[in-house]
Motif scaffolding. Structure first.
Motif, short mmCIF file in Angstrom:
data_model
loop_
_atom_site.label_atom_id
_atom_site.label_comp_id
_atom_site.label_asym_id
_atom_site.label_seq_id
_atom_site.Cartn_x
_atom_site.Cartn_y
_atom_site.Cartn_z
N LEU A 116 0.85 -1.18 0.00
CA LEU A 116 0.00 0.00 0.00
C LEU A 116 0.89 1.24 0.00
O LEU A 116 1.15 1.86 1.04
CB LEU A 116 -0.93 0.00 1.21
N VAL A 117 1.38 1.58 -1.19
CA VAL A 117 2.25 2.73 -1.38
C VAL A 117 1.87 3.44 -2.67
O VAL A 117 1.18 2.88 -3.52
CB VAL A 117 3.75 2.33 -1.44
N GLY A 118 2.33 4.67 -2.81
CA GLY A 118 2.16 5.40 -4.06
C GLY A 118 0.72 5.60 -4.45
O GLY A 118 -0.13 5.95 -3.63
N SER A 119 0.45 5.36 -5.73
CA SER A 119 -0.89 5.63 -6.27
C SER A 119 -1.94 4.70 -5.67
O SER A 119 -3.10 5.09 -5.54
CB SER A 119 -0.88 5.52 -7.79
N GLN A 120 -1.55 3.48 -5.29
CA GLN A 120 -2.54 2.58 -4.69
C GLN A 120 -2.97 3.11 -3.32
O GLN A 120 -4.15 3.07 -2.98
CB GLN A 120 -2.00 1.16 -4.54
N LYS A 121 -2.03 3.64 -2.55
CA LYS A 121 -2.39 4.23 -1.26
C LYS A 121 -3.24 5.47 -1.46
O LYS A 121 -4.24 5.67 -0.76
CB LYS A 121 -1.13 4.58 -0.46
N ASP A 122 -2.90 6.30 -2.43
CA ASP A 122 -3.69 7.50 -2.72
C ASP A 122 -5.11 7.14 -3.11
O ASP A 122 -6.08 7.76 -2.67
CB ASP A 122 -3.03 8.32 -3.83
N THR A 123 -5.25 6.12 -3.97
CA THR A 123 -6.57 5.65 -4.39
C THR A 123 -7.37 5.13 -3.20
O THR A 123 -8.56 5.45 -3.05
CB THR A 123 -6.44 4.54 -5.45
#
Length: 168
Positions: free
Chosen positions: A140-147
């Motif tokens: 859960l990092v980057g764009s997946q965390k943002d989403t």
């Protein structure tokens, strides 16, 4: 035959007008409130995600601005939102045969206190929570965390607005 067409047309038109009136902008249940303020939501969760409190406060502010006719003020608002983030947790939800997580869940919970200076009976303190599921082998990092955070905030803020102003 023409009479039947006109009746169907009138019923259809009235249905659309009724839906538009019911599902338009969310208006406060009291017509006296003109302003609102959203106080900073502190992050009191055991697991701290930096910036989460700022992003949540901004998300709630934006939603109230976009879905109501209330004006935003820094202090002295007729309607006040305040509270704290109480949970930011990642946990496995399903397991594989070799005892690893097949799916993980990010859960965020907030405690909200709502005050309406024009209607003391409308005051509320309630916990709101929502989650986002993702693959167990994913980080859960980057764009997946943002989403994930965006999806959770969208649901949380809409639930808060519905509970406080729309009374759904």
């Amino acid at each position: 035959m023409k009479t039947l067409k006109y009746i169907v047309l009138i019923i259809t038109a009235l249905t659309f007008v009724g839906c538009k009136m019911q599902y338009g902008l969310t208006q406060p249940t009291t017509t006296k409130a003109k302003t609102f303020q959203v106080n900073y939501f502190q992050n009191n969760a055991p697991l701290i995600e930096p910036g989460l409190e700022r992003d949540f406060t901004n998300s709630l502010t934006d939603l109230v601005l976009n879905q109501t006719s209330l004006a935003l003020v820094r202090s002295g608002g007729d309607i006040i939102y305040e509270g704290e983030i109480t949970e930011y947790r990642i946990s496995p939800t399903t397991a594989t045969a070799d005892n690893t997580a097949a799916q993980n869940r990010l859960t965020i919970s907030v405690n909200v206190r709502f005050y309406d200076k024009t209607d003391e009976d409308a005051e509320l303190e309630q916990r709101f929570s929502f989650f986002y599921d993702y693959a167990g082998n994913a980080q859960l990092v980057g764009s997946q965390k943002d989403t994930a955070i965006t999806e959770i905030f969208d649901r949380l803020t809409q639930d808060i607005l519905n509970a406080t102003l729309a009374k759904w």
